[in-house]
Scaffold this motif. Structure first.
Motif, PDB file in Angstrom:
ATOM      1  N   UNK A   1     -20.358  22.511  50.609  1.00 25.71           N
ATOM      2  CA  UNK A   1     -19.458  21.596  51.322  1.00 25.71           C
ATOM      3  C   UNK A   1     -18.075  22.195  51.581  1.00 25.71           C
ATOM      4  N   UNK A   2     -17.630  23.090  50.717  1.00 27.05           N
ATOM      5  CA  UNK A   2     -16.321  23.728  50.918  1.00 27.05           C
ATOM      6  C   UNK A   2     -16.338  24.690  52.111  1.00 27.05           C
ATOM      7  N   UNK A   3     -17.525  25.084  52.559  1.00 27.12           N
ATOM      8  CA  UNK A   3     -17.633  26.020  53.686  1.00 27.12           C
ATOM      9  C   UNK A   3     -17.772  25.307  55.027  1.00 27.12           C
ATOM     10  N   UNK A   4     -17.681  23.977  55.027  1.00 24.98           N
ATOM     11  CA  UNK A   4     -17.808  23.211  56.269  1.00 24.98           C
ATOM     12  C   UNK A   4     -16.425  22.752  56.698  1.00 24.98           C
ATOM     13  N   UNK A   5     -16.068  23.022  57.938  1.00 22.30           N
ATOM     14  CA  UNK A   5     -14.784  22.582  58.494  1.00 22.30           C
ATOM     15  C   UNK A   5     -15.039  21.457  59.490  1.00 22.30           C
ATOM     16  N   UNK A   6     -14.307  20.365  59.313  1.00 26.26           N
ATOM     17  CA  UNK A   6     -14.389  19.228  60.230  1.00 26.26           C
ATOM     18  C   UNK A   6     -12.986  18.957  60.737  1.00 26.26           C
ATOM     19  N   UNK A   7     -12.837  18.888  62.064  1.00 26.88           N
ATOM     20  CA  UNK A   7     -11.508  18.614  62.627  1.00 26.88           C
ATOM     21  C   UNK A   7     -11.649  17.755  63.881  1.00 26.88           C
TER      22      UNK A   7
ATOM     23  N   UNK B   1      -9.394  16.904  67.430  1.00 25.45           N
ATOM     24  CA  UNK B   1      -8.245  17.246  68.262  1.00 25.45           C
ATOM     25  C   UNK B   1      -8.523  16.800  69.688  1.00 25.45           C
ATOM     26  N   UNK B   2      -7.636  15.995  70.241  1.00 29.52           N
ATOM     27  CA  UNK B   2      -7.736  15.532  71.626  1.00 29.52           C
ATOM     28  C   UNK B   2      -9.084  14.890  71.942  1.00 29.52           C
ATOM     29  N   UNK B   3      -9.563  14.061  71.016  1.00 32.71           N
ATOM     30  CA  UNK B   3     -10.798  13.336  71.251  1.00 32.71           C
ATOM     31  C   UNK B   3     -12.070  14.134  71.035  1.00 32.71           C
ATOM     32  N   UNK B   4     -11.959  15.327  70.477  1.00 34.76           N
ATOM     33  CA  UNK B   4     -13.129  16.162  70.216  1.00 34.76           C
ATOM     34  C   UNK B   4     -13.274  16.378  68.711  1.00 34.76           C
ATOM     35  N   UNK B   5     -14.447  16.082  68.186  1.00 37.70           N
ATOM     36  CA  UNK B   5     -14.765  16.337  66.792  1.00 37.70           C
ATOM     37  C   UNK B   5     -15.460  17.686  66.724  1.00 37.70           C
ATOM     38  N   UNK B   6     -14.983  18.572  65.863  1.00 39.42           N
ATOM     39  CA  UNK B   6     -15.577  19.893  65.709  1.00 39.42           C
ATOM     40  C   UNK B   6     -16.098  20.046  64.291  1.00 39.42           C
ATOM     41  N   UNK B   7     -17.340  20.451  64.183  1.00 39.79           N
ATOM     42  CA  UNK B   7     -17.960  20.774  62.897  1.00 39.79           C
ATOM     43  C   UNK B   7     -18.294  22.259  62.957  1.00 39.79           C
ATOM     44  N   UNK B   8     -17.763  23.023  62.013  1.00 39.36           N
ATOM     45  CA  UNK B   8     -18.023  24.460  62.031  1.00 39.36           C
ATOM     46  C   UNK B   8     -18.169  24.985  60.608  1.00 39.36           C
ATOM     47  N   UNK B   9     -18.703  26.170  60.507  1.00 39.08           N
ATOM     48  CA  UNK B   9     -18.889  26.795  59.211  1.00 39.08           C
ATOM     49  C   UNK B   9     -19.810  27.984  59.333  1.00 39.08           C
ATOM     50  N   UNK B  10     -20.377  28.371  58.203  1.00 39.37           N
ATOM     51  CA  UNK B  10     -21.285  29.508  58.208  1.00 39.37           C
ATOM     52  C   UNK B  10     -22.335  29.323  57.122  1.00 39.37           C
ATOM     53  N   UNK B  11     -23.572  29.568  57.480  1.00 35.45           N
ATOM     54  CA  UNK B  11     -24.649  29.585  56.495  1.00 35.45           C
ATOM     55  C   UNK B  11     -24.996  31.043  56.248  1.00 35.45           C
ATOM     56  N   UNK B  12     -24.847  31.447  55.004  1.00 33.01           N
ATOM     57  CA  UNK B  12     -25.117  32.840  54.642  1.00 33.01           C
ATOM     58  C   UNK B  12     -26.515  32.952  54.049  1.00 33.01           C
ATOM     59  N   UNK B  13     -27.155  34.088  54.266  1.00 30.93           N
ATOM     60  CA  UNK B  13     -28.478  34.278  53.661  1.00 30.93           C
ATOM     61  C   UNK B  13     -28.344  34.346  52.143  1.00 30.93           C
ATOM     62  N   UNK B  14     -29.376  33.933  51.423  1.00 26.50           N
ATOM     63  CA  UNK B  14     -29.296  34.016  49.965  1.00 26.50           C
ATOM     64  C   UNK B  14     -29.172  35.466  49.520  1.00 26.50           C
TER      65      UNK B  14
END
Length: 146
Positions: free
Chosen positions: A63-69, A71-84
Motif C-alpha cells: 500500500x505504501x507503493x501506491x500513489x493516489x492524487x 488534480x483538476x477533476x482527475x483522479x490518478x492512481x499510480x505505482x509499481x508492481x515489482x517481480x518477486x
C-alpha cells in the motif's frame, strides 16, 4: 501442385492474421485472456447518494507503493508492481508470465459533483477502495411543499 488457399505454414498464417487484426483494432486485447499492461489495475466505478466509489483490483502491492492524487477533476492512481525476488538456488526459467509487472498509471475523470476535499482510500485484500464525497449541492434532498 500447391493450393493457393492453404499454406503449409498454418500457424504462421494465424499469427499474420492476429497481427492484422491487432493493427485494425488496437484498443482490443490480442487474445481473449490478455489485457493491455496499461489497463492495470482493473477498475469498478460507481456512485451512491453520498459518494463516488472506485475499486482498483491490485493484488500483491505494498500500500505504501501506491500513489493516489486528485488534480483538476482527475483522479490518478499510480505505482509499481515489482517481480518477486528470486531465492538463492532458484533456477526456474519462466516461459510464460501473465501477471503484469512494472510501473502503472490510471487516470479517471471525476464527475463535477465530486468533492476533492473529501477523499478516503484504503487497501485491503488486494483491492484499493477510494471513496470521494459528493458536494452538498449535488446530493438528493426532499423539498417540502408549502
Amino acid at each position: 501442385m500447391s493450393d493457393p488457399f492453404f499454406s503449409t505454414d498454418l500457424l504462421g498464417e494465424f499469427d499474420r492474421l492476429q497481427r492484422q487484426m491487432a493493427s485494425l483494432f488496437p484498443a482490443f486485447p490480442a487474445s481473449l485472456r490478455a489485457t493491455r499492461s496499461e489497463m492495470f489495475p482493473l477498475l469498478n466505478i460507481g456512485s451512491t447518494d453520498d459518494s463516488v466509489e472506485i475499486v482498483a483490483f491490485a493484488p500483491g502491492l505494498d500500500p505504501a507503493a501506491i500513489d493516489v492524487s486528485i488534480d483538476k477533476g482527475l483522479l490518478t492512481i499510480s505505482g509499481e508492481r515489482r517481480p518477486p525476488e528470486r531465492q538463492a538456488g532458484d533456477d526456474t526459467r519462466v516461459y510464460a508470465s501473465e501477471r503484469f509487472m512494472g510501473a502503472f498509471r490510471r487516470v479517471i475523470e471525476l464527475p463535477r459533483h465530486a468533492d476533492s476535499g473529501n477523499v478516503h482510500a484504503r487497501y485491503a485484500n488486494g483491492c484499493l477502495t477510494i471513496s470521494i464525497g459528493r458536494s452538498e449541492a449535488s446530493k438528493p434532498r426532499a423539498v417540502t411543499v408549502q
